[in-house]
Design a protein around this motif. Sequence first.
Motif, PDB file in Angstrom:
ATOM      1  N   SER A  57       0.828  -1.204   0.000  1.00  0.00           N
ATOM      2  CA  SER A  57       0.000   0.000   0.000  1.00  0.00           C
ATOM      3  C   SER A  57       0.863   1.256   0.000  1.00  0.00           C
ATOM      4  O   SER A  57       0.587   2.209  -0.753  1.00  0.00           O
ATOM      5  N   ASP A  58       1.882   1.260   0.835  1.00  0.00           N
ATOM      6  CA  ASP A  58       2.770   2.428   0.899  1.00  0.00           C
ATOM      7  C   ASP A  58       3.492   2.651  -0.435  1.00  0.00           C
ATOM      8  O   ASP A  58       3.619   3.793  -0.914  1.00  0.00           O
ATOM      9  N   ASP A  59       3.965   1.561  -1.040  1.00  0.00           N
ATOM     10  CA  ASP A  59       4.676   1.680  -2.319  1.00  0.00           C
ATOM     11  C   ASP A  59       3.753   2.227  -3.405  1.00  0.00           C
ATOM     12  O   ASP A  59       4.141   3.114  -4.189  1.00  0.00           O
ATOM     13  N   ALA A  60       2.526   1.693  -3.459  1.00  0.00           N
ATOM     14  CA  ALA A  60       1.577   2.143  -4.483  1.00  0.00           C
ATOM     15  C   ALA A  60       1.195   3.596  -4.272  1.00  0.00           C
ATOM     16  O   ALA A  60       1.090   4.378  -5.240  1.00  0.00           O
ATOM     17  N   ALA A  61       0.973   3.973  -3.017  1.00  0.00           N
ATOM     18  CA  ALA A  61       0.621   5.369  -2.715  1.00  0.00           C
ATOM     19  C   ALA A  61       1.765   6.310  -3.084  1.00  0.00           C
ATOM     20  O   ALA A  61       1.531   7.417  -3.606  1.00  0.00           O
ATOM     21  N   GLN A  62       2.999   5.897  -2.858  1.00  0.00           N
ATOM     22  CA  GLN A  62       4.157   6.732  -3.185  1.00  0.00           C
ATOM     23  C   GLN A  62       4.280   6.914  -4.690  1.00  0.00           C
ATOM     24  O   GLN A  62       4.552   8.030  -5.172  1.00  0.00           O
ATOM     25  N   LYS A  63       4.083   5.827  -5.439  1.00  0.00           N
ATOM     26  CA  LYS A  63       4.151   5.923  -6.904  1.00  0.00           C
ATOM     27  C   LYS A  63       3.082   6.874  -7.431  1.00  0.00           C
ATOM     28  O   LYS A  63       3.332   7.692  -8.331  1.00  0.00           O
ATOM     29  N   PHE A  64       1.891   6.782  -6.871  1.00  0.00           N
ATOM     30  CA  PHE A  64       0.795   7.641  -7.306  1.00  0.00           C
ATOM     31  C   PHE A  64       1.099   9.106  -6.967  1.00  0.00           C
ATOM     32  O   PHE A  64       0.881  10.010  -7.791  1.00  0.00           O
TER      33      PHE A  64
ATOM     34  N   ALA B  71     -10.333  -5.471  -4.512  1.00  0.00           N
ATOM     35  CA  ALA B  71      -9.653  -5.372  -3.216  1.00  0.00           C
ATOM     36  C   ALA B  71     -10.316  -6.279  -2.183  1.00  0.00           C
ATOM     37  O   ALA B  71      -9.636  -6.974  -1.416  1.00  0.00           O
ATOM     38  N   ASP B  72     -11.642  -6.265  -2.143  1.00  0.00           N
ATOM     39  CA  ASP B  72     -12.348  -7.117  -1.185  1.00  0.00           C
ATOM     40  C   ASP B  72     -12.101  -8.598  -1.466  1.00  0.00           C
ATOM     41  O   ASP B  72     -11.912  -9.391  -0.538  1.00  0.00           O
ATOM     42  N   LEU B  73     -12.101  -8.959  -2.737  1.00  0.00           N
ATOM     43  CA  LEU B  73     -11.879 -10.364  -3.104  1.00  0.00           C
ATOM     44  C   LEU B  73     -10.446 -10.800  -2.775  1.00  0.00           C
ATOM     45  O   LEU B  73     -10.216 -11.931  -2.342  1.00  0.00           O
ATOM     46  N   GLN B  74      -9.491  -9.918  -2.983  1.00  0.00           N
ATOM     47  CA  GLN B  74      -8.113 -10.252  -2.608  1.00  0.00           C
ATOM     48  C   GLN B  74      -7.985 -10.361  -1.085  1.00  0.00           C
ATOM     49  O   GLN B  74      -7.230 -11.212  -0.589  1.00  0.00           O
ATOM     50  N   SER B  75      -8.719  -9.525  -0.349  1.00  0.00           N
ATOM     51  CA  SER B  75      -8.706  -9.618   1.112  1.00  0.00           C
ATOM     52  C   SER B  75      -9.268 -10.960   1.562  1.00  0.00           C
ATOM     53  O   SER B  75      -8.741 -11.592   2.487  1.00  0.00           O
ATOM     54  N   GLN B  76     -10.356 -11.385   0.918  1.00  0.00           N
ATOM     55  CA  GLN B  76     -10.932 -12.691   1.241  1.00  0.00           C
ATOM     56  C   GLN B  76      -9.914 -13.802   1.015  1.00  0.00           C
ATOM     57  O   GLN B  76      -9.789 -14.724   1.824  1.00  0.00           O
ATOM     58  N   GLN B  77      -9.189 -13.719  -0.092  1.00  0.00           N
ATOM     59  CA  GLN B  77      -8.201 -14.753  -0.393  1.00  0.00           C
ATOM     60  C   GLN B  77      -7.110 -14.787   0.674  1.00  0.00           C
ATOM     61  O   GLN B  77      -6.708 -15.869   1.130  1.00  0.00           O
TER      62      GLN B  77
ATOM     63  N   GLU C  57      -5.581   2.465  -4.487  1.00  0.00           N
ATOM     64  CA  GLU C  57      -6.842   2.256  -3.777  1.00  0.00           C
ATOM     65  C   GLU C  57      -7.032   0.781  -3.424  1.00  0.00           C
ATOM     66  O   GLU C  57      -7.474   0.433  -2.322  1.00  0.00           O
ATOM     67  N   ILE C  58      -6.722  -0.110  -4.369  1.00  0.00           N
ATOM     68  CA  ILE C  58      -6.871  -1.552  -4.127  1.00  0.00           C
ATOM     69  C   ILE C  58      -5.996  -1.990  -2.949  1.00  0.00           C
ATOM     70  O   ILE C  58      -6.450  -2.664  -2.020  1.00  0.00           O
ATOM     71  N   LYS C  59      -4.747  -1.599  -2.976  1.00  0.00           N
ATOM     72  CA  LYS C  59      -3.816  -2.053  -1.944  1.00  0.00           C
ATOM     73  C   LYS C  59      -4.114  -1.425  -0.588  1.00  0.00           C
ATOM     74  O   LYS C  59      -3.913  -2.053   0.451  1.00  0.00           O
ATOM     75  N   LYS C  60      -4.613  -0.200  -0.604  1.00  0.00           N
ATOM     76  CA  LYS C  60      -4.999   0.424   0.657  1.00  0.00           C
ATOM     77  C   LYS C  60      -6.210  -0.304   1.260  1.00  0.00           C
ATOM     78  O   LYS C  60      -6.262  -0.542   2.484  1.00  0.00           O
ATOM     79  N   THR C  61      -7.172  -0.661   0.423  1.00  0.00           N
ATOM     80  CA  THR C  61      -8.364  -1.370   0.905  1.00  0.00           C
ATOM     81  C   THR C  61      -8.004  -2.755   1.438  1.00  0.00           C
ATOM     82  O   THR C  61      -8.544  -3.199   2.457  1.00  0.00           O
ATOM     83  N   ILE C  62      -7.098  -3.444   0.744  1.00  0.00           N
ATOM     84  CA  ILE C  62      -6.648  -4.760   1.213  1.00  0.00           C
ATOM     85  C   ILE C  62      -6.037  -4.638   2.604  1.00  0.00           C
ATOM     86  O   ILE C  62      -6.349  -5.414   3.519  1.00  0.00           O
ATOM     87  N   TYR C  63      -5.171  -3.663   2.757  1.00  0.00           N
ATOM     88  CA  TYR C  63      -4.511  -3.454   4.052  1.00  0.00           C
ATOM     89  C   TYR C  63      -5.541  -3.145   5.144  1.00  0.00           C
ATOM     90  O   TYR C  63      -5.509  -3.730   6.240  1.00  0.00           O
ATOM     91  N   THR C  64      -6.486  -2.263   4.840  1.00  0.00           N
ATOM     92  CA  THR C  64      -7.513  -1.897   5.823  1.00  0.00           C
ATOM     93  C   THR C  64      -8.365  -3.104   6.206  1.00  0.00           C
ATOM     94  O   THR C  64      -8.651  -3.328   7.390  1.00  0.00           O
ATOM     95  N   ASN C  65      -8.773  -3.892   5.214  1.00  0.00           N
ATOM     96  CA  ASN C  65      -9.602  -5.078   5.490  1.00  0.00           C
ATOM     97  C   ASN C  65      -8.870  -6.088   6.371  1.00  0.00           C
ATOM     98  O   ASN C  65      -9.455  -6.672   7.284  1.00  0.00           O
ATOM     99  N   LEU C  66      -7.599  -6.310   6.087  1.00  0.00           N
ATOM    100  CA  LEU C  66      -6.836  -7.278   6.869  1.00  0.00           C
ATOM    101  C   LEU C  66      -6.635  -6.803   8.303  1.00  0.00           C
ATOM    102  O   LEU C  66      -6.678  -7.596   9.246  1.00  0.00           O
ATOM    103  N   VAL C  67      -6.418  -5.515   8.483  1.00  0.00           N
ATOM    104  CA  VAL C  67      -6.286  -4.961   9.835  1.00  0.00           C
ATOM    105  C   VAL C  67      -7.595  -5.158  10.604  1.00  0.00           C
ATOM    106  O   VAL C  67      -7.595  -5.578  11.772  1.00  0.00           O
TER     107      VAL C  67
END
Length: 449
Positions: A186-193, A224-230, A376-386
């Motif tokens: 998430s941090d890497d993707a946000a930095q690139k953006f 993002a939600d589906l990757q979190s489920q996985q 956005e995808i990676k941030k949502t994954i991180y939030t869901n897992l937390v």
Amino acid sequence: MDLEKEESIDLGKLWQVTKEHKKVVGGIIVGCTAIATITAFVLPKQYESTTLVQTRSTSKEIGGRAAAMLAAATGSSTASPTNNYMELMKSRTVLDPIIDELYEGKDPEKKPDAAGFAKSNLDIKNTKGTNLITVTAKGKTPEEAQQISKEVVDNFLTMQTNNSQQTQSLLVQFLNGRIEEAKQDSDDAAQKFADFSREHKLYSPDDQLKAAITQVSAYDKSIADLQSQQKAAQAQYDVATNKLGQQKSGSKAYNINDNGTVQSIRGQIVAKEVELVGLRQKYTDNNPTVIAAQQQLNQLQGDLSREVSAVVDSSAASLNSAQMELLKNQAVAEASIGAAKASEDAVRAKKDEIEQDISKYPDEMVTYIQLKSDAEIKKTIYTNLVQQCEQNKIQEAMESMDIQVIDEANLPDEDKPSFPRKKLIAAIGLALGCILAFGYSLVMYKREA
């Protein structure tokens, strides 16, 4: 005709014969009754104590995707655990400490095993149509009966607490590893953006770009939600696999995704996920159409879990309850991973169609959309897992107990043992005496005929 006469009995004469031998007849009746009564007083007393417990569900009413993630991460099932609890109460872990205490200092050869002790000293029943379990224990004294009934429930609760804490702690450990990876991504993707926006000065996109971003965002959220489920399901799979390995159960792994019925339900889940993405482009999550579709998806996910559990039940009946539950968790997690992956692929295919239309925009705008989407995808994954990890920590703190004591073990009245039942035994002796007396009278009748 002669045969009928020969087989007929003159009741009057039989009664006369009985009166003539009344001393013997009476002696037989009195003797049998006396023997039965004496036996009732000689037999060792036995007392019964009962504890009433209630199973309860720990699951909360939560929203669609959160429910799916929780089911994948905890291996939860809608099936009642009552029967499993009844069998676990007869396990060695629960009963061996009680047996050791009762037979301390006695001949070891007379000490029963858990199965024998449960058969002779316990009566565990479920009241039909309820989630109530009665644990009735038998003992030689009122105190012993109460002790056994109480300790069976206490030892079971301790075992459940320990197992729950171990599982939850291990699951939190596995989830924490995935959270660290998700946080870095998430941090890497946000930095690139951020770097791209700063370099190309695209801090406030125009209306055309905003429309394109809105169109893609529904797909991004779903992905993002589906990757979190996985990831959550993979953590549960790893936990179950780890614990099965520790138990050295020798249970085989099931490639559950090859099952025809599982494949059919998974296909329906994929179709419903794609349908939901389309609906979310038009409506909010509070729209009745979206709510109805989400409920249908939840039902399908429940069907998947039940079908997988049924497959395991039919294929691994020889395993004990603990191993069976772990194997079910493993198989449900495997099926959840497969369904989420297939759904993600389908949603990505739909997103690709949208992105083909977006490719007509200038390269800078396309790149901006792609980087924002990835962030956005990676941030949502991180939030869901937390959130998932915090949920498991809460469950661990509460010990995740889903059974509670309603009525503590009672202390039986010393003057009212459950066995022997003196009046019943005396009545049986009386009845037996009457039968033998009648037989004696019948023999005497035949002799005088």
